[in-house]
Scaffold this motif. Sequence first.
Motif, short mmCIF file in Angstrom:
data_model
loop_
_atom_site.label_atom_id
_atom_site.label_comp_id
_atom_site.label_asym_id
_atom_site.label_seq_id
_atom_site.Cartn_x
_atom_site.Cartn_y
_atom_site.Cartn_z
N SER A 1 7.99 -1.82 -0.29
CA SER A 1 7.77 -0.77 -1.28
C SER A 1 6.81 -1.23 -2.37
O SER A 1 5.91 -0.49 -2.78
CB SER A 1 9.10 -0.34 -1.89
OG SER A 1 8.91 0.57 -2.93
N ILE A 2 7.00 -2.47 -2.84
CA ILE A 2 6.10 -3.01 -3.87
C ILE A 2 4.69 -3.15 -3.31
O ILE A 2 3.71 -2.82 -4.00
CB ILE A 2 6.64 -4.36 -4.38
CG1 ILE A 2 7.91 -4.13 -5.21
CG2 ILE A 2 5.60 -5.10 -5.19
CD1 ILE A 2 8.66 -5.40 -5.57
N PHE A 3 4.55 -3.62 -2.07
CA PHE A 3 3.23 -3.75 -1.46
C PHE A 3 2.52 -2.41 -1.38
O PHE A 3 1.34 -2.30 -1.70
CB PHE A 3 3.35 -4.38 -0.07
CG PHE A 3 2.04 -4.43 0.67
CD1 PHE A 3 1.11 -5.39 0.35
CD2 PHE A 3 1.75 -3.52 1.66
CE1 PHE A 3 -0.11 -5.45 1.01
CE2 PHE A 3 0.55 -3.55 2.33
CZ PHE A 3 -0.39 -4.51 2.01
N VAL A 4 3.24 -1.38 -0.95
CA VAL A 4 2.64 -0.04 -0.84
C VAL A 4 2.21 0.46 -2.23
O VAL A 4 1.12 1.00 -2.39
CB VAL A 4 3.63 0.94 -0.17
CG1 VAL A 4 3.17 2.38 -0.31
CG2 VAL A 4 3.81 0.58 1.29
N GLY B 1 -2.00 1.65 -5.96
CA GLY B 1 -2.50 1.52 -7.33
C GLY B 1 -3.87 0.87 -7.37
O GLY B 1 -4.75 1.30 -8.13
N ALA B 2 -4.07 -0.16 -6.56
CA ALA B 2 -5.38 -0.83 -6.52
C ALA B 2 -6.45 0.11 -6.00
O ALA B 2 -7.57 0.16 -6.54
CB ALA B 2 -5.30 -2.08 -5.66
N THR B 3 -6.13 0.87 -4.97
CA THR B 3 -7.09 1.83 -4.43
C THR B 3 -7.46 2.89 -5.46
O THR B 3 -8.64 3.21 -5.66
CB THR B 3 -6.53 2.50 -3.16
OG1 THR B 3 -6.20 1.49 -2.21
CG2 THR B 3 -7.52 3.47 -2.56
N LEU B 4 -6.45 3.43 -6.13
CA LEU B 4 -6.72 4.44 -7.16
C LEU B 4 -7.50 3.85 -8.32
O LEU B 4 -8.38 4.50 -8.88
CB LEU B 4 -5.41 5.05 -7.65
CG LEU B 4 -4.68 5.96 -6.67
CD1 LEU B 4 -3.35 6.42 -7.25
CD2 LEU B 4 -5.54 7.16 -6.32
N ALA B 5 -7.20 2.61 -8.69
CA ALA B 5 -7.92 1.97 -9.79
C ALA B 5 -9.39 1.76 -9.43
O ALA B 5 -10.28 2.01 -10.25
CB ALA B 5 -7.26 0.63 -10.14
N ILE B 6 -9.66 1.30 -8.21
CA ILE B 6 -11.04 1.09 -7.78
C ILE B 6 -11.80 2.41 -7.73
O ILE B 6 -12.94 2.51 -8.21
CB ILE B 6 -11.08 0.36 -6.42
CG1 ILE B 6 -10.62 -1.08 -6.59
CG2 ILE B 6 -12.47 0.41 -5.81
CD1 ILE B 6 -10.40 -1.81 -5.29
#
Length: 121
Positions: free
Chosen positions: A38-41, A46-51
């Motif tokens: 769950s944390i990995f997902v 979050g990283a994808t949205l941030a980029i």
Amino acid sequence: MATEDPTPRNDSLMKNLMGYIDTRIDLVRLEVQQKVKSIFVDVAQGATLAILGLLFVVFLSIFAGLALNAALDSPYWGFGIVAGFYLLLLIIFVVGVGKKLYQGLADKVLTDTIYKSDKRQ
């Protein structure tokens, strides 16, 4: 009086206890694996949205700089105005927004995350 040997009952009790402990260990392992997944997902999303958000802001800033350059008939004033806008935002965040805002946000997000899914209680 006939006395029974307590060994078979104790062996059965020990087998049941060991089975229970093994089952609890497996359950904890599965719960940890589920939490890690769950944390990995969440981190990947979050990283994808941030980029993607960063790319949007960068290209929007370039667009705004070029539009201001065209409006001001200048090759650099538009980018200077956009850079000044970001400098103003930086100053507002450094001076005006304290750590209390971020601490409150962290408290809201992380409240009871460890024991939230604990069904044994």
